[in-house]
Design an enzyme around this catalytic site. Structure first.
Site, PDB file in Angstrom:
ATOM      1  N   LYS A 194      48.619  29.282  60.320  1.00  0.00           N
ATOM      2  CA  LYS A 194      49.488  29.056  59.156  1.00  0.00           C
ATOM      3  C   LYS A 194      50.555  28.049  59.571  1.00  0.00           C
ATOM      4  O   LYS A 194      51.550  28.395  60.200  1.00  0.00           O
ATOM      5  CB  LYS A 194      50.130  30.385  58.736  1.00  0.00           C
ATOM      6  CG  LYS A 194      50.410  30.517  57.252  1.00  0.00           C
ATOM      7  CD  LYS A 194      51.360  29.490  56.678  1.00  0.00           C
ATOM      8  CE  LYS A 194      52.809  29.861  56.922  1.00  0.00           C
ATOM      9  NZ  LYS A 194      53.725  28.782  56.463  1.00  0.00           N
ATOM     10  N   GLY A 246      59.657  30.567  65.223  1.00  0.00           N
ATOM     11  CA  GLY A 246      60.488  30.262  64.063  1.00  0.00           C
ATOM     12  C   GLY A 246      61.814  30.996  64.153  1.00  0.00           C
ATOM     13  O   GLY A 246      62.283  31.309  65.251  1.00  0.00           O
ATOM     14  N   SER A 247      62.391  31.291  62.992  1.00  0.00           N
ATOM     15  CA  SER A 247      63.736  31.880  62.981  1.00  0.00           C
ATOM     16  C   SER A 247      63.689  33.354  63.369  1.00  0.00           C
ATOM     17  O   SER A 247      62.676  34.030  63.194  1.00  0.00           O
ATOM     18  CB  SER A 247      64.348  31.733  61.592  1.00  0.00           C
ATOM     19  OG  SER A 247      63.605  32.488  60.659  1.00  0.00           O
ATOM     20  N   THR A 248      64.811  33.849  63.853  1.00  0.00           N
ATOM     21  CA  THR A 248      64.898  35.256  64.231  1.00  0.00           C
ATOM     22  C   THR A 248      64.713  36.158  63.014  1.00  0.00           C
ATOM     23  O   THR A 248      64.031  37.179  63.090  1.00  0.00           O
ATOM     24  CB  THR A 248      66.238  35.515  64.947  1.00  0.00           C
ATOM     25  OG1 THR A 248      66.208  34.792  66.187  1.00  0.00           O
ATOM     26  CG2 THR A 248      66.451  36.983  65.251  1.00  0.00           C
ATOM     27  N   GLY A 251      61.146  36.366  62.271  1.00  0.00           N
ATOM     28  CA  GLY A 251      60.538  37.160  63.352  1.00  0.00           C
ATOM     29  C   GLY A 251      60.698  38.650  63.091  1.00  0.00           C
ATOM     30  O   GLY A 251      59.760  39.434  63.268  1.00  0.00           O
ATOM     31  N   GLU A 268      58.636  33.731  69.484  1.00  0.00           N
ATOM     32  CA  GLU A 268      59.516  32.738  70.094  1.00  0.00           C
ATOM     33  C   GLU A 268      60.507  32.344  69.013  1.00  0.00           C
ATOM     34  O   GLU A 268      60.142  31.660  68.054  1.00  0.00           O
ATOM     35  CB  GLU A 268      58.665  31.557  70.589  1.00  0.00           C
ATOM     36  CG  GLU A 268      59.352  30.738  71.652  1.00  0.00           C
ATOM     37  CD  GLU A 268      60.125  29.594  71.076  1.00  0.00           C
ATOM     38  OE1 GLU A 268      61.311  29.813  70.744  1.00  0.00           O
ATOM     39  OE2 GLU A 268      59.560  28.505  70.937  1.00  0.00           O
ATOM     40  N   CYS A 302      64.623  24.767  69.553  1.00  0.00           N
ATOM     41  CA  CYS A 302      65.096  26.145  69.714  1.00  0.00           C
ATOM     42  C   CYS A 302      65.947  26.285  70.974  1.00  0.00           C
ATOM     43  O   CYS A 302      66.762  27.188  71.071  1.00  0.00           O
ATOM     44  CB  CYS A 302      63.911  27.093  69.748  1.00  0.00           C
ATOM     45  SG  CYS A 302      62.619  26.542  70.862  1.00  0.00           S
ATOM     46  N   GLU A 403      72.894  29.674  65.352  1.00  0.00           N
ATOM     47  CA  GLU A 403      72.001  28.545  65.599  1.00  0.00           C
ATOM     48  C   GLU A 403      72.143  27.543  64.453  1.00  0.00           C
ATOM     49  O   GLU A 403      71.979  27.889  63.293  1.00  0.00           O
ATOM     50  CB  GLU A 403      70.550  29.022  65.689  1.00  0.00           C
ATOM     51  CG  GLU A 403      69.580  27.881  65.927  1.00  0.00           C
ATOM     52  CD  GLU A 403      68.147  28.360  66.198  1.00  0.00           C
ATOM     53  OE1 GLU A 403      67.556  29.017  65.333  1.00  0.00           O
ATOM     54  OE2 GLU A 403      67.638  28.063  67.295  1.00  0.00           O
TER      55      GLU A 403
HETATM   56  P1  NAI Z   1      61.074  30.204  59.364  1.00  0.00           P
HETATM   57  O1  NAI Z   1      61.162  31.085  60.535  1.00  0.00           O
HETATM   58  O2  NAI Z   1      61.298  30.852  58.036  1.00  0.00           O
HETATM   59  O3  NAI Z   1      59.637  29.505  59.311  1.00  0.00           O
HETATM   60  C1  NAI Z   1      58.754  29.424  60.409  1.00  0.00           C
HETATM   61  C2  NAI Z   1      57.349  29.738  59.927  1.00  0.00           C
HETATM   62  O4  NAI Z   1      57.293  31.064  59.413  1.00  0.00           O
HETATM   63  C3  NAI Z   1      56.857  28.842  58.791  1.00  0.00           C
HETATM   64  O5  NAI Z   1      55.487  28.602  58.956  1.00  0.00           O
HETATM   65  C4  NAI Z   1      57.108  29.706  57.570  1.00  0.00           C
HETATM   66  O6  NAI Z   1      56.316  29.380  56.452  1.00  0.00           O
HETATM   67  C5  NAI Z   1      56.762  31.082  58.091  1.00  0.00           C
HETATM   68  N1  NAI Z   1      57.361  32.199  57.359  1.00  0.00           N
HETATM   69  C6  NAI Z   1      58.483  32.208  56.584  1.00  0.00           C
HETATM   70  N2  NAI Z   1      58.710  33.457  56.111  1.00  0.00           N
HETATM   71  C7  NAI Z   1      57.720  34.256  56.596  1.00  0.00           C
HETATM   72  C8  NAI Z   1      57.425  35.652  56.489  1.00  0.00           C
HETATM   73  N3  NAI Z   1      58.184  36.488  55.782  1.00  0.00           N
HETATM   74  N4  NAI Z   1      56.344  36.126  57.157  1.00  0.00           N
HETATM   75  C9  NAI Z   1      55.580  35.317  57.902  1.00  0.00           C
HETATM   76  N5  NAI Z   1      55.807  33.990  58.024  1.00  0.00           N
HETATM   77  C10 NAI Z   1      56.869  33.467  57.390  1.00  0.00           C
HETATM   78  O7  NAI Z   1      62.053  29.003  59.593  1.00  0.00           O
HETATM   79  P2  NAI Z   1      62.494  27.818  58.599  1.00  0.00           P
HETATM   80  O8  NAI Z   1      62.852  28.371  57.264  1.00  0.00           O
HETATM   81  O9  NAI Z   1      61.480  26.750  58.645  1.00  0.00           O
HETATM   82  O10 NAI Z   1      63.821  27.311  59.321  1.00  0.00           O
HETATM   83  C11 NAI Z   1      65.010  28.075  59.249  1.00  0.00           C
HETATM   84  C12 NAI Z   1      65.718  28.141  60.567  1.00  0.00           C
HETATM   85  O11 NAI Z   1      64.895  28.790  61.527  1.00  0.00           O
HETATM   86  C13 NAI Z   1      66.030  26.806  61.203  1.00  0.00           C
HETATM   87  O12 NAI Z   1      67.195  26.263  60.666  1.00  0.00           O
HETATM   88  C14 NAI Z   1      66.187  27.197  62.645  1.00  0.00           C
HETATM   89  O13 NAI Z   1      67.468  27.729  62.860  1.00  0.00           O
HETATM   90  C15 NAI Z   1      65.150  28.294  62.826  1.00  0.00           C
HETATM   91  N6  NAI Z   1      63.894  27.766  63.409  1.00  0.00           N
HETATM   92  C16 NAI Z   1      63.642  27.977  64.729  1.00  0.00           C
HETATM   93  C17 NAI Z   1      62.508  27.438  65.314  1.00  0.00           C
HETATM   94  C18 NAI Z   1      62.206  27.620  66.754  1.00  0.00           C
HETATM   95  O14 NAI Z   1      61.589  26.745  67.372  1.00  0.00           O
HETATM   96  N7  NAI Z   1      62.539  28.752  67.356  1.00  0.00           N
HETATM   97  C19 NAI Z   1      61.578  26.602  64.551  1.00  0.00           C
HETATM   98  C20 NAI Z   1      61.903  26.478  63.156  1.00  0.00           C
HETATM   99  C21 NAI Z   1      63.038  27.042  62.633  1.00  0.00           C
END
Ligand code: NAI
Ligand code: MG
Length: 500
Positions: A194, A246-248, A251, A268, A302, A403
């Site tokens: 995904k 992705g975001s905490t 997670g 992560e 991150c 963050e």
């Molecule tokens: P997000 O954590 O919501 O998205 C990451 C992935 O998870 C995407 O593929 C998204 O479609 C999916 N996702 C979203 N909600 C979900 C759910 N309930 N269940 C399963 N999958 C889901 O992050 P987003 O909205 O793109 O960015 C928001 C913040 O997250 C950023 O500003 C940053 O602070 C953090 N982030 C951290 C990352 C890292 O490398 N650790 C990478 C991207 C974002």
């Protein structure tokens, strides 16, 4: 493959994008529309233009992808010989190498990564796949000495966990996808990938190359879509493991969703990493290192070293030098090879980062450089932010606690090793950290005391497929890279045999 191009072709869209096949879902070796017929737009954050329309997978599509992955696991891939998995992974690495320029262009167009950075990732991505290809033929259990009465043979066997859901973010669209796909394929797992709704194009192209390499149908499935699609993957009762970056907050949602079938997770997540500069450091190297620890990928990493702790005796001069460097950095179109900071990946991310910059000003930090958007002149329609160095930050400020995921450094002085270690660890996160000093004892002492998955000494952002990477505390659990990464995709079975 279906030939219907849903790409919005404008003269400004390079060939790399126009030549992409339809932006559909990959299920059981076939490119298909979402059952609902729904699509979403992929936007170029440098210009606001629509790059492509992409199928939005719903629950029934996710279910079909999981069924295909399960069938492929049971009938082909789960019992493929290690050497065959290795051969196909090495083929895939060669294909990615062949098409790497196109991948770099897709990531640059879709999430604004400067082309200099996206182009430089070739060795990391290709090398990562080759690393896991090597490990594919090195999986083994153990012969265990036991103390059971009589003669009893005991040994362990490693078996692939089964169907893996890989949910990836947008900040390194190709490399993040490869980081989950390669160990899954190496261990004999099958996949439902995904991608992020902000950056699906290079993961889709990766899937095309997996097909071209000759992996059996159903081994790799792709369900594009937003959070709801990810949630359907996280909750699916027939997925055995989810790997997430992705975001905490997301997670945590995935942990809750996983409870139904107790699927295995590796997470992560976010970070608020400390970068600590001692007065005895090589300051020329440390100035550049501290700046690039945050401004790389426009801060959308991150592990960004966003809390900059500087020993008081050099604080003012050091922070001034970092700000001076920031002020000279080239912000501009990500397609320009000399650009150092492109736009943020989306309007959403831009608004979030600008909110933090405002909060920094409101709470009394002083912007020595930047502190504003850079959407002016020919960049007016983009999501550009000036590289920002805040001085006079305090541990309790929002910009220091949360963050930001943007090009924002918060600098603070410190007086002693004990103090800086305590403050560096005073966060719910624990992903990266940096220490700059010429004193070897101090370097190891601080490295031992920091509660973080990685400590970089006199460097930052150094990642290698052989070096484990992951978080302490709310930065997540499980390690990617390194041989232990493979264990996340394997079950250990113990076999106990009475011989007499
Ligand atoms: P997000 O954590 O919501 O998205 C990451 C992935 O998870 C995407 O593929 C998204 O479609 C999916 N996702 C979203 N909600 C979900 C759910 N309930 N269940 C399963 N999958 C889901 O992050 P987003 O909205 O793109 O960015 C928001 C913040 O997250 C950023 O500003 C940053 O602070 C953090 N982030 C951290 C990352 C890292 O490398 N650790 C990478 C991207 C974002
Ligand atoms: Mg985008």
């Amino acid at each position: 493959m279906n030939e219907t191009l849903t790409t919005v072709a404008t003269p400004k869209v390079p060939k790399a994008l126009a030549s992409m096949a339809a932006k559909k879902l990959l299920i059981n070796g076939k490119w298909v529309n979402a059952a609902s017929g729904k699509t979403f737009e992929s936007i170029n954050p440098a210009t606001g233009e629509v790059l492509a329309h992409i199928a939005e997978a719903g629950e029934s599509d996710v279910d079909a992808a999981v069924k295909a992955a399960r069938k492929a696991f049971n009938t082909t891939w789960g019992s493929t010989k290690p050497v065959e998995r290795q051969r196909l992974l090495l083929k895939l690495a060669d294909l990615i190498d062949r098409d790497y320029d196109e991948f770099a262009m897709l990531d640059t167009l879709e999430m604004g990564m400067p082309i200099s950075r996206s182009s430089a990732g070739r060795q990391r991505v290709v090398g990562m796949i080759r690393f896991y290809a090597g490990l594919a033929t090195a999986i083994h259990g153990q012969n265990i000495s036991n103390s059971l009465p009589g003669s009893v043979l005991s040994y362990t066997v490693k078996e692939p966990v089964g169907v893996v859901g890989a949910i990836v973010p947008w900040n390194g669209p190709l490399s993040q996808a490869v980081w989950k796909v390669a160990p899954a394929l190496a261990t004999g797992c099958t996949l439902v990938l995904k991608p992020s709704e902000q950056a699906s194009l290079s993961p889709l192209k990766l899937a095309e190359l997996i097909e071209e390499a000759g992996f059996p149908p159903g081994v790799m499935n792709v369900v594009t879509g937003a959070g709801a699609t990810g949630a359907a993957v996280a909750a699916h009762p027939d997925i055995d493991k989810v790997g997430f970056t992705g975001s905490t907050a997301t997670g945590q949602a995935i942990v809750r969703a996983s409870a139904g079938n107790l699927k295995r997770l590796s997470l992560e997540l976010g970070g608020k990493s400390p970068d600590i500069i001692f007065a005895d450091a090589d300051l020329d190297a440390a100035v550049a290192g501290a700046a690039m620890a945050v401004f790389t990928n426009c801060g959308q990493i991150c592990i960004a070293g966003s809390r900059l702790f500087v020993e008081r005796s050099i604080h003012d001069e050091f922070v001034h030098r970092v700000a001076e460097l920031a002020g000279k950095m080239r912000v501009g179109s990500p397609l320009n090879p000399s650009t150092e900071l492109g736009p943020l990946a989306s309007r959403l991310q831009f608004d979030k980062v600008m909110g933090y910059i405002k909060s920094g000003h409101d709470e009394g930090a002083k912007a020595l450089s930047g502190g504003a958007s850079a959407n002016t002149g020919e960049l007016a329609n983009g999501c550009y932010v000036q590289p920002t160095v805040f001085s006079g930050a305090r541990d309790d400020m929002k910009i220091v606690r949360e963050e930001i995921f943007g090009p924002v450094i918060s600098a603070m002085p410190f007086d002693s090793v004990e103090e800086v270690v305590q403050r560096a660890n005073n966060t719910s996160y624990g992903l990266g950290s940096g220490v700059w000093t010429r004193d070897v004892s101090k370097a190891h002492q601080v490295a031992g005391a920091l509660k973080a998955g990685t400590v970089w000494v006199n460097c930052y952002l150094q990642l290698d497929p052989a070096i484990p990477f992951g978080g302490y505390k709310m930065s997540g659990y499980g390690r990617e890279s390194g041989t232990e990464h493979m264990d996340h995709y394997l079950n250990t079975k113990s076999v106990v045999v009475r011989l007499s």
